[in-house]
Design a protein around this motif. Structure first.
Motif, PDB file in Angstrom:
ATOM      1  N   TYR A   1       0.827  -1.201   0.000  1.00 52.75           N
ATOM      2  CA  TYR A   1       0.000   0.000   0.000  1.00 52.75           C
ATOM      3  C   TYR A   1       0.866   1.258   0.000  1.00 52.75           C
ATOM      4  O   TYR A   1       0.476   2.282   0.564  1.00 52.75           O
ATOM      5  N   LEU A   2       2.025   1.202  -0.661  1.00 56.56           N
ATOM      6  CA  LEU A   2       2.919   2.357  -0.673  1.00 56.56           C
ATOM      7  C   LEU A   2       2.282   3.544  -1.395  1.00 56.56           C
ATOM      8  O   LEU A   2       2.468   4.697  -0.981  1.00 56.56           O
ATOM      9  N   ASP A   3       1.526   3.292  -2.457  1.00 59.06           N
ATOM     10  CA  ASP A   3       0.885   4.387  -3.182  1.00 59.06           C
ATOM     11  C   ASP A   3      -0.080   5.155  -2.292  1.00 59.06           C
ATOM     12  O   ASP A   3      -0.168   6.392  -2.365  1.00 59.06           O
ATOM     13  N   VAL A   4      -0.808   4.434  -1.454  1.00 59.52           N
ATOM     14  CA  VAL A   4      -1.739   5.099  -0.534  1.00 59.52           C
ATOM     15  C   VAL A   4      -0.973   6.009   0.417  1.00 59.52           C
ATOM     16  O   VAL A   4      -1.330   7.176   0.624  1.00 59.52           O
ATOM     17  N   TYR A   5       0.088   5.476   0.987  1.00 55.16           N
ATOM     18  CA  TYR A   5       0.857   6.251   1.963  1.00 55.16           C
ATOM     19  C   TYR A   5       1.490   7.486   1.328  1.00 55.16           C
ATOM     20  O   TYR A   5       1.394   8.591   1.878  1.00 55.16           O
ATOM     21  N   LEU A   6       2.119   7.317   0.177  1.00 48.99           N
ATOM     22  CA  LEU A   6       2.781   8.450  -0.457  1.00 48.99           C
ATOM     23  C   LEU A   6       1.775   9.497  -0.918  1.00 48.99           C
ATOM     24  O   LEU A   6       2.050  10.706  -0.845  1.00 48.99           O
ATOM     25  N   THR A   7       0.618   9.059  -1.378  1.00 51.60           N
ATOM     26  CA  THR A   7      -0.418  10.022  -1.775  1.00 51.60           C
ATOM     27  C   THR A   7      -0.868  10.858  -0.580  1.00 51.60           C
ATOM     28  O   THR A   7      -1.018  12.084  -0.680  1.00 51.60           O
ATOM     29  N   ILE A   8      -1.071  10.201   0.548  1.00 48.86           N
ATOM     30  CA  ILE A   8      -1.491  10.926   1.753  1.00 48.86           C
ATOM     31  C   ILE A   8      -0.392  11.858   2.226  1.00 48.86           C
ATOM     32  O   ILE A   8      -0.648  13.021   2.588  1.00 48.86           O
ATOM     33  N   VAL A   9       0.856  11.388   2.219  1.00 50.10           N
ATOM     34  CA  VAL A   9       1.975  12.222   2.672  1.00 50.10           C
ATOM     35  C   VAL A   9       2.125  13.442   1.764  1.00 50.10           C
ATOM     36  O   VAL A   9       2.295  14.576   2.249  1.00 50.10           O
ATOM     37  N   LYS A  10       2.054  13.245   0.456  1.00 53.92           N
ATOM     38  CA  LYS A  10       2.176  14.379  -0.459  1.00 53.92           C
ATOM     39  C   LYS A  10       1.045  15.373  -0.248  1.00 53.92           C
ATOM     40  O   LYS A  10       1.270  16.596  -0.290  1.00 53.92           O
ATOM     41  N   THR A  11      -0.149  14.874  -0.031  1.00 57.07           N
ATOM     42  CA  THR A  11      -1.277  15.776   0.205  1.00 57.07           C
ATOM     43  C   THR A  11      -1.093  16.559   1.495  1.00 57.07           C
ATOM     44  O   THR A  11      -1.329  17.778   1.545  1.00 57.07           O
ATOM     45  N   LYS A  12      -0.649  15.887   2.550  1.00 59.33           N
ATOM     46  CA  LYS A  12      -0.404  16.583   3.803  1.00 59.33           C
ATOM     47  C   LYS A  12       0.699  17.632   3.658  1.00 59.33           C
ATOM     48  O   LYS A  12       0.603  18.738   4.211  1.00 59.33           O
TER      49      LYS A  12
END
Length: 933
Positions: free
Chosen positions: A56-67
């Motif tokens: 689920y790396l894409d989920v994590y990186l998407t959330i981190v970039k958004t934050k």
């Protein structure tokens, strides 16, 4: 000696800023920054490794970039606004002015601050930007919903806007308006202060108090502030859709006819303020701005606050029902829709003549298979009879169903997890806790209906090595991921992993082969994880090899919450045996508090969805997140749209979509397209064990008690309102809890799982049931059923008894049981013989034409006096000794359920005769030794 004011300012400035050039200070700041960078980098990078390992790396990186961008953009905007306006105010201040006697003190401040002005401005700008960024980045979910939301397909009744505006856009608009208003207000205050200190504003100079350029600058900021205020008033118009004024949530008669008018009037007043400030730009002074501020305050207080309240008192309350009727109807409709109660199938449950055996003759076999064992009581048996060793433990027992011998039977099931906290202190060594005691072992299950002749549970699977019958057998009994797994463990090391006890004093070994886990074979990963867990021994141990992996985030709820932080997770995961493995099934929910006209409730009071905070992850530790991210527990929209499956052996997580029509979930699926899997791809064995979401059902039951009423008149008068009946024996049950932290019953009767044949159905089904009583009465008025089998999975059915029918309620039945001479005498005799009698859960069993009550009675040795005498803790397990059935006017007690059912049908040939049953229970229960191997 008295210091001059300018001297005091210089001394304070030197104390605060003079040491900046100190080498020691730079070293301290640099070292602190380096340590923080190392800690944050270690956390971030190890999280990246974990998400990459679990898929689920894409989920994590998407959330981190958004934050990040939701923090960086406001940070830069705020810092630029503060620095730019303070520098502009400094530039516009006149330096060739004549200093009057009244301005000398201010001028001394200016001369003191002048050499440090730019560093001061940069520092203030950075601090303001950081404070705003810390307020904005936790709202990443609002942004992602706004960016991925689409049309809802349903309009609100007042404004005619699609619900997507309220669910996806309004909360973000309100937040942006608030942030911008605070930003401009802070900039205005700092700009005014800068102008005052550096001579741009001179109250002591009558002819040059406010030069034109300074006035223009401040007026522009006030103009922006008022524009934001006007926008806020327009947003407030739509926020009235959540108003709590009056008898309903949402716009009522007062809000529609008074509050809307008041906000529009204030918006008009803001426009008038714009015009007055235009005049002020051409005629500088303090009178016009002051008049505008006083004008807006008076208008806001008198119009927005006082006028609607007066309107409510004079116009609405004297004829409230007539005024509010259409708004009550909207409120009922949207509340049922918000909590997924709009599709409830309503049925009328008929009741035959009291005590008519013909009404239940066709359900005799079903009655003989009712659930008797209570999870909290059975937990004691599991720990005493199936834990085997101190390092094994059971966290919880769940109710499920399995097809055994061709028949679907309710089963009590739990996993045997490792718990090193129960080890003796001298055995709790670092190597043992992290490398040897790495996992639990086995799926343990027992019949929910039957017991042994001694009154102990009849186990269907368990023991070590793991054994189980038919569908309960698993090929991989090791439990590396559970409800109470250790913080982290290292597998694939040069030492052994303890698997299970064997005959004698030896134990079996196991080598983890799950494939999951972050490699920790090099020096850099070891240092990173040693930093993350503040455990230097991770970097110093020589027991790690090329195949060593570290397992962390092992709590199954925590794993699901991390891969899908936008979902709420059910409080009670339950294990199933499927595909030869132990799988955890966890219900996940989409929630929102932005459904207009729907009643907002505190989910923490109605369920355990929000109970417990998971450990931190990502860039910022949870200690900071808890202070910054004030997640609301309120909701007026709940859907159980996702079921998460976690493999107990390798920890893999799969999110299955069970409700693709959920609009909120559709937005999250657009944001994270690879995170979800259609439920059709789940194996048949997994789908066979899906249940109605338990926490959602508990929330829906509380809401349904009031919102089953269709007519606005009935809702207003509360005619026909229901309540959840009290759990009459919850006090005695609370004394039987295995540990203080374990789940305890409330005074209200909580929903329970039951297999029975409901009215209007041909076959029995496994479902969750919540009985109801009329408000302030103890009789039974109806019950809500959440289906779990086949095509009834996720369907709600409400059964209501006719108003002229009296059906005794749980508390009345409990009183009858306690007052029955035979039951009372039996319980008194046992308690006088050194034993304790505890009541099991009183089950309300709805049938096609009747309601029947069943309650088991357990006997447990009272070990307190003996243990005190011997100085040792003796084991004592509850034994099922009697079953009480209440039907009509009859109270029957027999040693077994079959015997009680036979007595009910006056067929004692299939059960113990009354006299024999009494004789068989004369011997008090004896303490049971702890089983060991």
């Amino acid at each position: 000696m008295t210091l001059r004011p300018s001297t005091k300012v210089r001394a304070a400035t030197f104390f605060l800023l003079g040491g900046v050039t100190s080498t020691l200070f730079y070293w301290i700041v640099g070292l602190a920054a380096f340590l923080l960078a190392v800690i944050f980098s270690a956390r971030f990078y190890t999280e990246v490794l974990w998400f990459d390992d679990i898929g689920y790396l894409d989920v994590y990186l998407t959330i981190v970039k958004t934050k990040i961008w939701m923090g960086v953009v406001p940070f830069l905007f705020m810092a630029a606004m503060v620095a730019g306006n303070m520098l502009l105010a400094h530039k516009l201040a006149r330096v060739d002015r004549i200093i009057s006697a009244d301005e000398r003190r201010v001028d001394s401040w200016r001369r003191t601050a002048e050499p440090y002005f730019r560093p001061i401005v940069i520092t203030i700008a950075l601090i303001c930007g950081l404070l705003l960024a810390l307020q904005t980045y936790p709202h990443w979910q609002d942004y992602m919903l706004w960016a991925n939301g689409e049309q809802w397909g349903r309009n609100d009744p007042q404004f005619g806007r699609d619900l997507s505006y309220f669910m996806f856009e309004l909360s973000l608009h309100v937040a942006i308006n608030h942030w911008l208003f605070v930003c401009v207000l802070v900039v205005l205050l700092l700009t005014a202060l800068t102008s005052y200190v550096f001579g741009g504003i001179r109250p002591q100079a009558p002819n040059s108090m406010l030069p034109f350029q300074v006035n223009l600058h401040l007026s522009a900021l006030v103009f922006a502030l008022m524009a934001l205020l006007g926008w806020g008033m327009l947003l407030q118009l739509h926020l009235l859709s959540y108003s709590e004024r009056g008898v309903v949530t949402g716009l009522g008669f007062t809000d529609s006819n008074a509050s809307l008018l008041a906000y529009k009037f204030v918006a008009a007043a803001v426009v008038a303020g714009f015009v007055m400030f235009q005049v002020n730009i051409r005629r500088p002074g303090y009178i016009i701005p002051t008049a505008i501020i006083v004008y807006l305050i008076l208008v806001g207080l008198s119009i927005v606050r006082f006028y609607p309240n007066l309107f409510q008192l004079i116009i609405v309350e004297p004829q409230e029902l007539e005024r509010e009727r259409p708004y009550i109807e909207d409120h009922l409709q949207f509340t049922r829709y918000g909590f997924a109660l709009d599709q409830v199938e309503r049925r009328t449950a008929s009741i035959a003549e009291t005590g008519d055996l013909q009404a239940i003759a066709g359900d005799r076999r079903l009655l003989e298979s009712l659930r008797l064992w209570d999870p909290a009581t059975l937990l004691i048996n599991f720990r005493e009879l199936q834990a085997f060793r101190a390092y094994f433990d059971f966290t919880d027992i769940d109710v499920d169903r399995y097809r055994i011998d061709g028949e679907l039977q309710p089963v009590m099931i739990a996993t045997r997890e490792v718990n090193t906290e129960n080890l003796p202190e001298h055995s709790r060594r670092w190597q043992s806790e992290r490398m040897i005691y790495t996992h639990g072992y086995g799926l343990v299950s027992a019949s929910a209906v039957e017991s042994t002749p001694a009154g102990l549970p009849k186990f269907l699977s368990g023991d070590a090595p793991s054994a189980g019958m038919g569908p309960l057998f698993v090929r991989y009994p090791q439990v590396y991921f559970g409800e109470n797994s250790p913080e982290f463990s290292i597998v694939g090391t040069k030492t052994i992993e303890l698997d299970r006890p064997q005959e004698g004093r030896s134990f079996a070994k196991h080598e983890y082969a799950g494939g999951q886990g972050v490699p920790i074979d090099g020096l850099v990963p070891r240092l990173l994880f040693a930093t993350r867990f503040w455990d230097l021994r991770l970097a110093l141990t020589t027991l790690l090899g090329d195949d060593s992996r570290i397992l962390f985030h092992r709590n199954v709820r925590d794993r699901v919450k991390r891969v899908a932080p936008f979902l709420e997770v059910d409080s009670d995961p339950y294990p199933v045996a499927a595909d030869g493995r132990i799988k955890w099934v966890i219900d996940c929910y989409t929630t929102s508090d932005m459904m207009p006209y729907s009643k907002r409730v505190n989910l923490g009071d109605l369920s355990q969805v929000f109970q417990g905070k998971q450990e931190d992850s990502g860039i910022i530790p949870s200690e900071f997140i808890r202070l910054l991210e004030r997640r609301t527990q309120r909701a007026n929209y709940v859907r159980g749209s996702v079921k998460a499956i976690v493999d107990a052996y390798d920890g893999s997580v799969t999110l299955y979509v069970t409700d693709p029509d959920d609009k909120l979930l559709q937005a999250w699926r657009r944001a994270f397209p690879d995170a979800f899997t259609p439920v059709e791809e789940a194996s048949a064995e997994i789908r066979a064990h899906f249940r109605y979401p338990q926490d959602q059902f508990q929330i829906q039951s509380v809401i349904w008690a009031d919102y089953h009423m269709r007519a606005p008149d009935a809702y207003y008068a509360r005619e026909g309102a229901w309540q959840i009946p009290q759990d009459a024996n919850f006090i005695s049950l609370r004394r039987e809890r295995a540990r203080p932290g374990h789940e305890q019953r409330n005074a209200d009767l909580r929903p329970y799982w039951l297999k029975t044949r409901f009215p209007g159905e041909e076959d029995a089904e496994f479902a969750i049931v919540q009985p109801f009583s009329p408000e302030s009465r103890n009789v039974l008025s109806g019950y809500l059923v959440g289906g779990s089998d086949g095509d009834r999975l996720g369907r709600l059915t409400s059964y209501e008894f006719a108003p002229d029918t009296t059906v005794v309620g749980p508390s009345q039945v409990q009183a009858r049981i306690d007052q029955d001479p035979r039951v009372s005498a039996w319980m008194t005799l046992r308690m006088q013989s050194g034993s304790r009698v505890s009541r099991g859960k009183l089950l309300t069993v709805p049938l096609d034409n009747a309601v029947l009550y069943v309650q088991p009675l357990f006997v447990q040795a009272d070990k307190s006096s003996v243990s005190e005498l011997l100085g040792a803790q003796l084991s004592s397990v509850p034994e099922l000794k009697q079953v009480v059935i209440v039907f009509g006017d009859r109270v029957l007690m027999r040693p077994t359920l079959k015997g009680a059912v036979a007595a009910l049908f006056e067929d004692e040939s299939e059960g113990a005769a009354p006299d024999q049953a009494t004789a068989d229970t004369e011997t008090p229960a004896s303490p049971q030794p702890t089983r060991s191997n």
